[in-house]
Design a protein around this motif. Structure first.
Motif, PDB file in Angstrom:
ATOM      1  N   PRO A  69      30.543  42.375  22.412  1.00  0.00           N
ATOM      2  CA  PRO A  69      31.943  42.194  22.823  1.00  0.00           C
ATOM      3  C   PRO A  69      32.441  43.384  23.629  1.00  0.00           C
ATOM      4  N   GLN A  70      33.380  43.132  24.510  1.00  0.00           N
ATOM      5  CA  GLN A  70      33.846  44.152  25.445  1.00  0.00           C
ATOM      6  C   GLN A  70      35.368  44.193  25.447  1.00  0.00           C
ATOM      7  N   GLN A  71      35.923  45.391  25.660  1.00  0.00           N
ATOM      8  CA  GLN A  71      37.368  45.536  25.784  1.00  0.00           C
ATOM      9  C   GLN A  71      37.709  45.644  27.267  1.00  0.00           C
ATOM     10  N   PHE A  72      38.700  44.853  27.699  1.00  0.00           N
ATOM     11  CA  PHE A  72      39.029  44.783  29.116  1.00  0.00           C
ATOM     12  C   PHE A  72      40.401  45.365  29.449  1.00  0.00           C
ATOM     13  N   SER A  73      41.281  45.427  28.490  1.00  0.00           N
ATOM     14  CA  SER A  73      42.633  45.886  28.797  1.00  0.00           C
ATOM     15  C   SER A  73      43.256  46.510  27.553  1.00  0.00           C
ATOM     16  N   LYS A  74      43.959  47.604  27.745  1.00  0.00           N
ATOM     17  CA  LYS A  74      44.625  48.250  26.618  1.00  0.00           C
ATOM     18  C   LYS A  74      45.792  47.423  26.115  1.00  0.00           C
ATOM     19  N   ASP A  75      46.507  46.812  27.029  1.00  0.00           N
ATOM     20  CA  ASP A  75      47.731  46.099  26.662  1.00  0.00           C
ATOM     21  C   ASP A  75      47.512  44.589  26.484  1.00  0.00           C
ATOM     22  N   GLY A  76      46.318  44.093  26.774  1.00  0.00           N
ATOM     23  CA  GLY A  76      46.061  42.661  26.659  1.00  0.00           C
ATOM     24  C   GLY A  76      46.554  41.900  27.876  1.00  0.00           C
ATOM     25  N   PHE A  77      46.382  40.601  27.825  1.00  0.00           N
ATOM     26  CA  PHE A  77      46.748  39.729  28.941  1.00  0.00           C
ATOM     27  C   PHE A  77      47.867  38.788  28.505  1.00  0.00           C
ATOM     28  N   HIS A  78      48.804  38.529  29.418  1.00  0.00           N
ATOM     29  CA  HIS A  78      49.964  37.733  29.029  1.00  0.00           C
ATOM     30  C   HIS A  78      49.964  36.324  29.613  1.00  0.00           C
ATOM     31  N   SER A  79      49.000  35.978  30.486  1.00  0.00           N
ATOM     32  CA  SER A  79      49.043  34.641  31.108  1.00  0.00           C
ATOM     33  C   SER A  79      47.650  34.055  31.304  1.00  0.00           C
ATOM     34  N   LEU A  80      46.740  34.285  30.363  1.00  0.00           N
ATOM     35  CA  LEU A  80      45.388  33.743  30.484  1.00  0.00           C
ATOM     36  C   LEU A  80      45.404  32.225  30.317  1.00  0.00           C
ATOM     37  N   ASN A  81      44.654  31.551  31.184  1.00  0.00           N
ATOM     38  CA  ASN A  81      44.535  30.104  31.073  1.00  0.00           C
ATOM     39  C   ASN A  81      43.175  29.722  30.474  1.00  0.00           C
ATOM     40  N   LYS A  82      42.096  30.127  31.143  1.00  0.00           N
ATOM     41  CA  LYS A  82      40.755  29.795  30.670  1.00  0.00           C
ATOM     42  C   LYS A  82      39.965  31.072  30.377  1.00  0.00           C
ATOM     43  N   VAL A  83      39.318  31.090  29.218  1.00  0.00           N
ATOM     44  CA  VAL A  83      38.480  32.222  28.813  1.00  0.00           C
ATOM     45  C   VAL A  83      37.151  31.673  28.293  1.00  0.00           C
ATOM     46  N   SER A  84      36.055  32.248  28.788  1.00  0.00           N
ATOM     47  CA  SER A  84      34.728  31.869  28.313  1.00  0.00           C
ATOM     48  C   SER A  84      33.972  33.145  27.936  1.00  0.00           C
ATOM     49  N   ILE A  85      33.553  33.235  26.675  1.00  0.00           N
ATOM     50  CA  ILE A  85      32.856  34.420  26.175  1.00  0.00           C
ATOM     51  C   ILE A  85      31.498  33.998  25.624  1.00  0.00           C
ATOM     52  N   CYS A  86      30.433  34.660  26.101  1.00  0.00           N
ATOM     53  CA  CYS A  86      29.081  34.393  25.603  1.00  0.00           C
ATOM     54  C   CYS A  86      28.411  35.727  25.297  1.00  0.00           C
ATOM     55  N   CYS A  87      28.276  36.062  24.018  1.00  0.00           N
ATOM     56  CA  CYS A  87      27.653  37.319  23.591  1.00  0.00           C
ATOM     57  C   CYS A  87      26.308  37.007  22.949  1.00  0.00           C
ATOM     58  N   ASP A  88      25.256  37.535  23.521  1.00  0.00           N
ATOM     59  CA  ASP A  88      23.903  37.288  23.027  1.00  0.00           C
ATOM     60  C   ASP A  88      23.554  38.330  21.962  1.00  0.00           C
ATOM     61  N   MET A  89      23.985  38.094  20.711  1.00  0.00           N
ATOM     62  CA  MET A  89      23.735  39.069  19.632  1.00  0.00           C
ATOM     63  C   MET A  89      23.094  38.362  18.444  1.00  0.00           C
ATOM     64  N   TYR A  90      22.131  37.517  18.703  1.00  0.00           N
ATOM     65  CA  TYR A  90      21.511  36.669  17.700  1.00  0.00           C
ATOM     66  C   TYR A  90      21.026  37.462  16.489  1.00  0.00           C
ATOM     67  N   MET A  97      38.492  42.336  20.701  1.00  0.00           N
ATOM     68  CA  MET A  97      38.394  41.648  21.995  1.00  0.00           C
ATOM     69  C   MET A  97      39.250  40.380  21.989  1.00  0.00           C
ATOM     70  N   LEU A  98      39.187  39.617  20.903  1.00  0.00           N
ATOM     71  CA  LEU A  98      39.958  38.382  20.819  1.00  0.00           C
ATOM     72  C   LEU A  98      41.458  38.660  20.790  1.00  0.00           C
ATOM     73  N   GLN A  99      41.848  39.758  20.173  1.00  0.00           N
ATOM     74  CA  GLN A  99      43.268  40.110  20.146  1.00  0.00           C
ATOM     75  C   GLN A  99      43.790  40.397  21.549  1.00  0.00           C
ATOM     76  N   GLU A 100      42.924  40.949  22.435  1.00  0.00           N
ATOM     77  CA  GLU A 100      43.327  41.146  23.838  1.00  0.00           C
ATOM     78  C   GLU A 100      43.565  39.810  24.535  1.00  0.00           C
ATOM     79  N   LEU A 101      42.827  38.771  24.094  1.00  0.00           N
ATOM     80  CA  LEU A 101      42.863  37.473  24.760  1.00  0.00           C
ATOM     81  C   LEU A 101      43.849  36.521  24.103  1.00  0.00           C
ATOM     82  N   HIS A 102      44.870  37.048  23.454  1.00  0.00           N
ATOM     83  CA  HIS A 102      45.776  36.255  22.633  1.00  0.00           C
ATOM     84  C   HIS A 102      46.514  35.167  23.400  1.00  0.00           C
ATOM     85  N   SER A 103      46.676  35.324  24.717  1.00  0.00           N
ATOM     86  CA  SER A 103      47.433  34.338  25.498  1.00  0.00           C
ATOM     87  C   SER A 103      46.574  33.194  26.017  1.00  0.00           C
TER      88      SER A 103
END
Length: 567
Positions: free
Chosen positions: A268-289, A303-309
């Motif tokens: 998982p990766q962090q992209f923004s300190k303040d998060g996003f306020h108008s995300l429409n589509k998000v696709s996350i694929c983490c290969d950590m089998y 990471m998911l908390q950043e993508l709350h919108s």
């Protein structure tokens, strides 16, 4: 004759040449631009009408693959640029060559095309050693689309200039296998700040320590296979779409107005300190089998908390399995998603996805504050066990045996019905006798009064209709018996050899009856078809005779040998 043939051939060639020559120059340029410049020049030499058309082509396709060595290619390029019509602007250039981009002919091409207002440029080189791209390749007032791909034969870096690239009109930039900076310092490199109209930027297989992407109109950013640990300072207020695939990123501050995010990576990766306020589509694929550590789960939650919108969220099964492994950790965090419309769990990346279980805590974490959201988690069916395969094989065997038994019973019933139908046999014999009698009377009455002949013909026609009905009925039953026997034999052929042997032994008497009946009934079917043919012939004769108002001729009749008695 030979002279006429040659003359026609020449005339056809002239007509064809005239058709091609009548095409407008713009269309011929379009056709020639599909070929390498070497072949375009050679093609133009075939016609005096086209001889100099290549000199005014707006699209140049130059490739060293058509030459035995690079000096010959450089010489050809110099010839093309020297003899080209300099009054015609260059709209696009495709340049493919082996060797370093720092060579003289590359700089000459760049100088020529930029001075002729080129709008689209593709450069693909295959160097054998370290080299630097010439600065003259990174300055144009008219260039709108630029693709630069470097395919080194070894791992030596191919460097671009470190100063900002001067492309004020550039809208699309695609860089592949490029080292943007080889200074092992923490200082960021600024390359795109002068690309004020850049809207689409793709960096693929690129190397850089730290970079500033300062582009006021950038709307689409794609980062693929970024090597080293990346520090990306992203200043792009109009960025809408961000795609990151297999990049090792230490820091990236995406703008809060991002509309769609697609991320593929190991962790998982962090992209923004303040998060996003108008995300429409998000696709996350983490290969950590199966590598589900608590530290990774905490990063996933952050990471998911950043993508709350996010309104439409897609996650792979590894991500879900990681979160489900730590239900107590999830219970301490409220659901961040209040606008979720659809949650999709993608199972396509795992062959054993049927084993994945989503915990209640994980489900609540996503859907507690979006109870009306659609939840899609389609897992594949587990592979059948050995016992399940054996059970299925036994079921198939029993089904085949039951089908054989049913068809055998139906076949025997058809045979019994055929053998017991005495009434129909007697009716056929009676109609045969009546038919022969009427035919004899009809022949005797030929030449007598017309009305008497018509009465005989009417009676004859009624008998013929009865014959047709009886024959059709028998023909249908014969065909049914033959079809049933054929179906049984087909089922036997599809069975395994051992099972077929068992079934043949069980139904040996019926199978012998099938073979015997098949030959006998086939012969009966031929006879029935002969009777129908005879009936059609007689009906034709009757109709022809009755249609004649003054019939004074005899009624044509088939020879006695052609009328087979009904069996």
């Amino acid at each position: 004759m030979e002279f006429d043939h040659d003359h026609d051939h020449v005339r056809r060639r002239v007509v064809e040449e005239d058709r091609l020559s009548s095409l407008p120059d713009e269309l011929i340029h379009k056709i020639l631009s599909c070929f390498d410049m070497k072949y375009a020049v050679q093609t133009c030499s075939l016609s005096s009408r086209w001889e100099f058309l290549w000199t005014s082509m707006p699209c140049l396709n130059l490739s060293s693959r058509e030459f035995s060595c690079l000096p010959k290619f450089a010489k050809f390029v110099n010839h093309v640029l020297t003899h080209r019509n300099h009054q015609v602007e260059v709209s696009s250039v495709k340049l493919h060559f082996n060797g370093a981009a720092s060579q003289v002919f590359v700089r000459k091409i760049a100088s020529y095309m930029f001075s002729h207002n080129v709008q689209q440029l593709t450069v693909v080189c295959f160097p054998k050693k370290h080299h630097e791209f010439p600065p003259s390749l990174f300055s144009s007032q008219t260039l709108k689309h630029f693709t630069l791909s470097n395919r080194p034969l070894y791992t030596s870096p191919c460097l671009t200039p470190k100063t900002p690239w001067d492309f004020p009109a550039l809208a699309t930039l695609h860089l592949s296998h490029i080292t943007l900076c080889d200074d092992h310092t923490e200082k960021s490199v600024d390359l795109f700040s002068k690309c004020v109209n850049l809207k689409n930027l793709t960096l693929e297989w690129f190397t850089v320590e730290a970079i500033d992407i300062i582009t006021p109109r950038l709307s689409n950013l794609v980062l693929i296979k970024g090597r080293r640990s990346l520090v990306i300072n992203l200043v792009a207020p109009q960025l809408e779409h961000l795609t990151i695939i297999d990049c090792s990123i230490d820091y990236l501050n995406a703008p809060p107005g991002l509309s769609s995010l697609c991320y593929t990576g190991d962790l998982p990766q962090q992209f923004s300190k303040d998060g996003f306020h108008s995300l429409n589509k998000v696709s996350i694929c983490c290969d950590m089998y199966r590598q589900y550590k608590e530290k990774v789960a905490r990063k996933a939650i952050k990471m998911l908390q950043e993508l709350h919108s996010a309104r439409y969220l897609t996650l792979n099964v590894d991500f879900i399995e990681c979160l489900s492994s730590y239900p107590n950790l999830l219970s301490h965090h409220p659901s961040p998603f209040s606008s979720l419309i659809c949650l999709t769990i993608d199972s396509s990346t795992r062959n054993d996805a049927y084993n994945v279980k989503m915990s209640t805590e994980a489900r609540n974490f996503f859907l507690e504050n979006s109870p009306n959201a659609t939840f899609i988690m389609e897992l594949p069916e587990p592979p059948p066990t050995k016992a399940m395969k054996q059970k299925e094989a036994r079921a198939k065997k029993a089904k085949r045996a039951a089908e054989i038994a049913i068809h055998m019973t139906e076949f025997q019933a058809l045979l019994d019905h055929d053998n017991m139908n005495v009434e129909r046999t007697q009716a056929k014999e009676k109609v045969n006798v009546t038919l022969e009698k009427l035919m004899a009377q009809s022949k005797a009455q030929v030449g007598k009064m017309h009305n008497q002949t018509e009465r005989l013909m009417a009676e004859f026609k009624i008998c013929v209709e009865e014959v047709r009905d009886l024959v059709n009925e028998e023909e249908a039953e014969v065909k049914a018996i033959i079809s049933k026997g054929t179906l049984i034999r087909s089922l036997l052929e599809d069975m395994p050899k051992r099972e077929r042997t068992e079934v043949e032994a069980r139904y040996s008497r019926q199978l012998e009856e099938i073979e015997a009946q098949h030959v006998r009934l086939a012969s009966r079917l031929v006879t029935l078809e002969g009777i129908l043919a005879c009936e059609q012939f007689m009906s034709h004769c009757i109709s022809k005779y009755l249609a004649s108002s003054n019939s004074s001729t005899t009624i044509p009749t088939p020879s006695t040998s052609s009328i087979n008695p009904m069996p």
